[in-house]
Design an enzyme around this catalytic site. Structure first.
Site, PDB file in Angstrom:
ATOM      1  N   ASP A 186      51.630  54.585   9.622  1.00  0.00           N
ATOM      2  CA  ASP A 186      51.034  54.444   8.295  1.00  0.00           C
ATOM      3  C   ASP A 186      49.790  53.562   8.389  1.00  0.00           C
ATOM      4  OD1 ASP A 186      50.317  53.959   5.724  1.00  0.00           O
ATOM      5  OD2 ASP A 186      52.182  52.966   5.136  1.00  0.00           O
ATOM      6  N   GLU A 207      31.965  36.483  28.655  1.00  0.00           N
ATOM      7  CA  GLU A 207      32.527  35.222  29.164  1.00  0.00           C
ATOM      8  C   GLU A 207      33.466  34.675  28.094  1.00  0.00           C
ATOM      9  OE1 GLU A 207      29.369  32.479  30.522  1.00  0.00           O
ATOM     10  OE2 GLU A 207      28.050  34.205  30.348  1.00  0.00           O
ATOM     11  N   GLU A 264      35.748  32.109  26.334  1.00  0.00           N
ATOM     12  CA  GLU A 264      36.104  30.694  26.198  1.00  0.00           C
ATOM     13  C   GLU A 264      37.236  30.559  25.188  1.00  0.00           C
ATOM     14  OE1 GLU A 264      31.819  28.604  27.271  1.00  0.00           O
ATOM     15  OE2 GLU A 264      32.334  28.847  25.158  1.00  0.00           O
ATOM     16  N   GLU A 303      36.180  24.108  30.667  1.00  0.00           N
ATOM     17  CA  GLU A 303      34.909  24.097  29.970  1.00  0.00           C
ATOM     18  C   GLU A 303      34.524  22.672  29.554  1.00  0.00           C
ATOM     19  OE1 GLU A 303      32.092  25.015  28.988  1.00  0.00           O
ATOM     20  OE2 GLU A 303      32.038  26.967  29.957  1.00  0.00           O
ATOM     21  N   GLU A 360      37.414  28.537  30.474  1.00  0.00           N
ATOM     22  CA  GLU A 360      36.666  29.798  30.521  1.00  0.00           C
ATOM     23  C   GLU A 360      37.151  30.617  31.705  1.00  0.00           C
ATOM     24  OE1 GLU A 360      32.338  29.864  30.010  1.00  0.00           O
ATOM     25  OE2 GLU A 360      32.149  31.240  31.711  1.00  0.00           O
ATOM     26  N   HIS A 367      29.850  34.766  25.279  1.00  0.00           N
ATOM     27  CA  HIS A 367      28.537  35.276  25.700  1.00  0.00           C
ATOM     28  C   HIS A 367      28.731  36.699  26.209  1.00  0.00           C
ATOM     29  CE1 HIS A 367      27.287  30.877  26.844  1.00  0.00           C
ATOM     30  NE2 HIS A 367      27.467  31.048  25.550  1.00  0.00           N
ATOM     31  N   ARG A 376      18.512  27.546  28.563  1.00  0.00           N
ATOM     32  CA  ARG A 376      19.862  27.952  28.199  1.00  0.00           C
ATOM     33  C   ARG A 376      20.133  27.862  26.704  1.00  0.00           C
ATOM     34  NH1 ARG A 376      24.491  28.560  31.357  1.00  0.00           N
ATOM     35  NH2 ARG A 376      23.895  28.962  33.498  1.00  0.00           N
ATOM     36  N   GLU A 436      21.607  37.951  28.468  1.00  0.00           N
ATOM     37  CA  GLU A 436      22.846  37.333  27.988  1.00  0.00           C
ATOM     38  C   GLU A 436      22.700  37.010  26.505  1.00  0.00           C
ATOM     39  OE1 GLU A 436      23.441  33.196  29.023  1.00  0.00           O
ATOM     40  OE2 GLU A 436      25.590  33.471  29.232  1.00  0.00           O
ATOM     41  N   ARG A 461      24.031  35.135  23.533  1.00  0.00           N
ATOM     42  CA  ARG A 461      24.903  33.949  23.535  1.00  0.00           C
ATOM     43  C   ARG A 461      25.536  33.639  22.181  1.00  0.00           C
ATOM     44  NH1 ARG A 461      24.153  30.153  27.274  1.00  0.00           N
ATOM     45  NH2 ARG A 461      23.943  28.557  25.695  1.00  0.00           N
TER      46      ARG A 461
HETATM   47  P1  ADP Z   1      26.960  31.770  32.945  1.00  0.00           P
HETATM   48  O1  ADP Z   1      25.939  31.335  33.947  1.00  0.00           O
HETATM   49  O2  ADP Z   1      26.318  32.148  31.649  1.00  0.00           O
HETATM   50  O3  ADP Z   1      28.096  30.800  32.778  1.00  0.00           O
HETATM   51  P2  ADP Z   1      28.938  33.479  34.174  1.00  0.00           P
HETATM   52  O4  ADP Z   1      28.794  33.381  35.657  1.00  0.00           O
HETATM   53  O5  ADP Z   1      30.039  32.702  33.547  1.00  0.00           O
HETATM   54  O6  ADP Z   1      27.515  33.141  33.536  1.00  0.00           O
HETATM   55  O7  ADP Z   1      29.127  35.020  33.751  1.00  0.00           O
HETATM   56  C1  ADP Z   1      28.223  36.015  34.104  1.00  0.00           C
HETATM   57  C2  ADP Z   1      28.752  37.364  33.692  1.00  0.00           C
HETATM   58  O8  ADP Z   1      27.698  38.327  33.824  1.00  0.00           O
HETATM   59  C3  ADP Z   1      29.902  37.887  34.549  1.00  0.00           C
HETATM   60  O9  ADP Z   1      30.875  38.476  33.726  1.00  0.00           O
HETATM   61  C4  ADP Z   1      29.208  38.942  35.422  1.00  0.00           C
HETATM   62  O10 ADP Z   1      30.092  39.949  35.895  1.00  0.00           O
HETATM   63  C5  ADP Z   1      28.213  39.489  34.442  1.00  0.00           C
HETATM   64  N1  ADP Z   1      27.128  40.298  35.043  1.00  0.00           N
HETATM   65  C6  ADP Z   1      26.562  40.191  36.259  1.00  0.00           C
HETATM   66  N2  ADP Z   1      25.655  41.164  36.460  1.00  0.00           N
HETATM   67  C7  ADP Z   1      25.641  41.932  35.331  1.00  0.00           C
HETATM   68  C8  ADP Z   1      24.935  43.096  34.916  1.00  0.00           C
HETATM   69  N3  ADP Z   1      24.038  43.700  35.693  1.00  0.00           N
HETATM   70  N4  ADP Z   1      25.201  43.601  33.688  1.00  0.00           N
HETATM   71  C9  ADP Z   1      26.089  43.008  32.888  1.00  0.00           C
HETATM   72  N5  ADP Z   1      26.788  41.919  33.222  1.00  0.00           N
HETATM   73  C10 ADP Z   1      26.578  41.366  34.429  1.00  0.00           C
HETATM   74 MG    MG Z   2      27.014  32.216  29.701  1.00  0.00          MG
HETATM   75 MG    MG Z   3      30.935  28.751  29.095  1.00  0.00          MG
HETATM   76 MG    MG Z   4      30.012  31.064  31.987  1.00  0.00          MG
HETATM   77 MG    MG Z   5      30.590  30.801  35.124  1.00  0.00          MG
END
Ligand code: ADP
Ligand code: MG
Ligand code: MG
Ligand code: MG
Ligand code: MG
Length: 441
Positions: free
Chosen positions: A52, A130, A132, A186, A193, A242, A313, A330, A332
Site C-alpha cells: 500500500d 564521503e 560523515e 572526523e 567518516e 560531500h 577547501r 567535489e 560540498r
Molecule cells: P577529501 O579530500 O575531500 O576528504 P576523500 O579522500 O575523503 O576526499 O574522498 C574522495 C572521494 O572521491 C572518494 O570516494 C573517491 O573514490 C572519489 N573519487 C575519486 N576519483 C573520482 C572520480 N573520477 N569521480 C568521482 N569520484 C571520485
Molecule cells: Mg571532501
Molecule cells: Mg570529512
Molecule cells: Mg573526506
Molecule cells: Mg579522506
C-alpha cells in the site's frame, strides 16, 4: 530473464538464505523494507510484491495506492550481521504501478531516467560520496547527544566503542561489495567518516542507503546511536556528504584535459557551471531538513557562498588536485539526510544542462571567501546559498529544469513536505527563544 531468476533462486539456496528484505526509499530518503520468507522470492521476481503506497511519505496517491515492488537482481547481498542459522539477504527494489509501469514517484526511477539521458550522449556519471556521521550514547535505549569520545581529526582511540563500530562497519560493508578507501575520526568529537571508491550514480545511491542502514544497525549492537543529522550540536562541525563527481566518456575521464586550464576539460568547466546555475534548487534536495541549514554557516568547513575553486577547501565546489582518472569536482554542500537518488539525479541534470548548453562558469575563486569582506564578495558577485528550507524550497519551485527532472508528482509532494516542515518549525518555541527572551521581557 528466467535464467536470471533461476540464478538468483539458486544463490539464495546456496547461501542458505531464510529471509529476504525488499528495500526501497521514500521521497525523504528513508529506507523502507518488507521482509519475505525466501520461498516467496520466485513470486517477487516474476510478479512483484504488492504493497500500500499511500502510507509511504511522498508516495500518497489515494486513487491508486496499490503498488508493486520489483527486486533488482543485481543488488543481491547477504546481510553480514544476520545470524548464520537464519541468514537474511536483501534486494533493492524498483517501484511499479499495478499497471506495470515504473512509478513516477520512485526516486530510483527518477535517477535512472537521468542516467539514461546522459548515456544517450555517451556519458556515465560517476560519484564518490564521503559519509560523515556521529556516534552518540544511548541513554535508557534512547538516542541522545551525549558524546561517546572527545577525539579529533584522524585521532586513534584504540579502546573506544566508537572505533569498534567503525571497524565493524568497514568489515561488513566490504563483505557487501564496498571498496573502502579510508575510515577515520572526523574533526568533531564522536564524529567519523568512511570513504568508499566511486562508481556509477545508481550503484552509489544504493550504497549510501545501505551504508546508513549498516551504520545504524551496527552502532546499536554496541550500545551507540549513529546519526546522520547534519548539525546535532551547536558550536562544533556538522556532518556533510560531500559528493565527488565526474563524467566518463569512451572509458576515459571526460573532466581531464592535460592542456586545459587547471588541466580541466571544457566538459568539466561546463558541468561545474551547470551545477552553480541550479545550486539553489539543488539545495532543497541535497539539504532537505530545517537542521541542514544550521550546518551551512561560516566557520565549520561547510560551504556558504556560491563559487568554485581549484585551490581552497572552503568553496562550494572544489576541484581536488589529483588529475588523470581522479579528476573530479567535489560538491560540498549536500548532507547525509538527503535522498541520494534524487540528489544525484538533480546534480546530473544540472551539470548536463551546463555541458549541453556550453555554459561558462564564473571566474574561480582562489582566495579564502570567508576572509573576504561582504563588500569584496559583492564586488565579485559571490552569492550565498539559500539560508533556510523555505528559501531553498521556493528556489526549487522556480527551477523549471529541476522540476521537470523530478516530475509533477514529486515536485508537489516535496513542496508540500517542505512547507509543512517549515510551518511546523516556525511555530515551535525553541531553547534559543527561552534563553533570549524569558529573562528580559
Ligand atoms: P577529501 O579530500 O575531500 O576528504 P576523500 O579522500 O575523503 O576526499 O574522498 C574522495 C572521494 O572521491 C572518494 O570516494 C573517491 O573514490 C572519489 N573519487 C575519486 N576519483 C573520482 C572520480 N573520477 N569521480 C568521482 N569520484 C571520485
Ligand atoms: Mg571532501
Ligand atoms: Mg570529512
Ligand atoms: Mg573526506
Ligand atoms: Mg579522506
Amino acid at each position: 530473464v528466467s535464467d536470471e531468476i533461476d540464478a538468483v533462486l539458486s544463490n539464495l539456496e546456496i547461501d542458505n538464505v531464510r529471509s529476504v528484505l525488499l528495500q526501497f526509499s521514500d521521497l525523504e530518503g528513508k529506507s523502507k523494507n518488507v521482509a519475505i520468507p525466501t520461498k516467496q522470492m520466485k513470486k517477487a521476481l516474476t510478479d512483484g510484491i504488492s504493497f500500500d503506497g499511500s502510507s509511504i511519505q511522498g508516495f500518497a496517491r489515494l486513487e491508486e495506492s496499490d503498488m508493486l515492488l520489483r527486486p533488482d537482481p543485481s543488488t543481491y547481498q547477504i546481510i553480514p550481521w544476520s545470524d548464520e542459522k537464519f541468514r537474511a539477504a536483501r534486494f533493492i527494489c524498483d517501484v511499479y504501478t499495478t499497471h506495470g509501469e515504473p512509478f513516477a514517484g520512485d526516486p530510483r526511477c527518477i535517477l535512472r531516467t537521468q542516467i539514461e539521458k546522459a548515456a544517450k550522449l555517451g556519458y556515465t556519471f560517476n560519484v564518490g560520496p564521503e559519509m560523515e556521521f556521529f556516534l552518540f550514547r544511548l541513554i535508557d535505549g534512547h538516542a541522545s547527544v551525549n558524546l561517546q569520545d572527545h577525539s579529533g581529526y584522524f585521532d586513534q582511540t584504540p579502546t573506544d566503542p566508537g572505533e569498534d563500530v567503525r571497524r565493524d562497519l568497514v568489515i561488513s560493508l566490504s563483505e557487501m561489495g564496498f571498496n573502502i578507501e579510508a575510515s577515520h575520526h572526523e574533526v568533531a568529537p564522536s564524529q567519523h567518516e568512511i570513504d568508499f571508491t566511486y562508481g556509477d550514480a545508481l550503484g552509489m545511491a544504493d550504497k549510501v542507503v545501505t551504508f546508513k542502514f549498516a551504520a545504524k544497525t551496527l552502532a546499536l549492537r554496541r550500545g551507540l546511536h549513529a546519526t546522520f543529522m547534519p548539525k546535532p550540536i551547536f558550536g562544533i562541525n556538522g556532518s556533510g556528504m560531500h559528493v565527488n563527481c565526474s563524467l566518463m566518456k569512451d572509458g576515459k575521464n571526460a573532466f581531464f584535459d592535460p592542456n586545459g586550464d587547471h588541466q580541466l576539460s571544457d566538459t568539466a568547466r561546463h558541468f561545474i557551471a551547470g551545477l552553480l546555475k541550479h545550486i539553489d534548487g539543488i539545495t532543497r534536495i541535497a539539504n532537505p531538513t530545517v537542521n541542514s541549514y544550521k550546518r551551512l554557516i561560516p566557520g565549520y568547513e561547510a560551504p556558504v557562498y556560491v563559487g568554485w575553486s581549484a585551490l581552497n577547501r572552503s568553496a562550494l565546489i572544489r576541484v581536488p588536485s589529483s588529475r588523470g582518472k581522479s579528476t573530479r569536482a567535489e560538491l560540498r554542500s549536500p548532507d547525509p539526510t538527503c535522498n541520494p537518488y534524487l540528489t544525484f539525479a538533480v546534480m546530473l541534470a544540472a551539470g548536463m544542462d551546463g555541458v549541453i548548453n556550453k555554459i561558462e562558469p564564473p571566474e574561480n575563486i582562489d582566495k579564502n571567501i570567508f576572509r573576504m569582506t561582504p563588500a569584496e564578495r559583492a564586488a565579485e558577485g559571490i552569492r550565498c546559498l539559500p539560508w533556510n528550507l523555505q528559501e531553498a524550497n521556493n528556489a526549487l519551485m522556480q527551477d523549471e529544469l529541476l522540476c521537470s527532472v523530478l516530475g509533477e508528482h514529486v515536485v508537489a509532494q516535496i513542496n508540500r513536505i517542505g512547507e509543512l516542515e517549515w510551518a511546523d518549525y516556525s511555530r515551535a518555541i525553541t531553547d534559543w527563544e527561552i534563553k533570549r527572551y524569558l529573562p528580559n521581557y
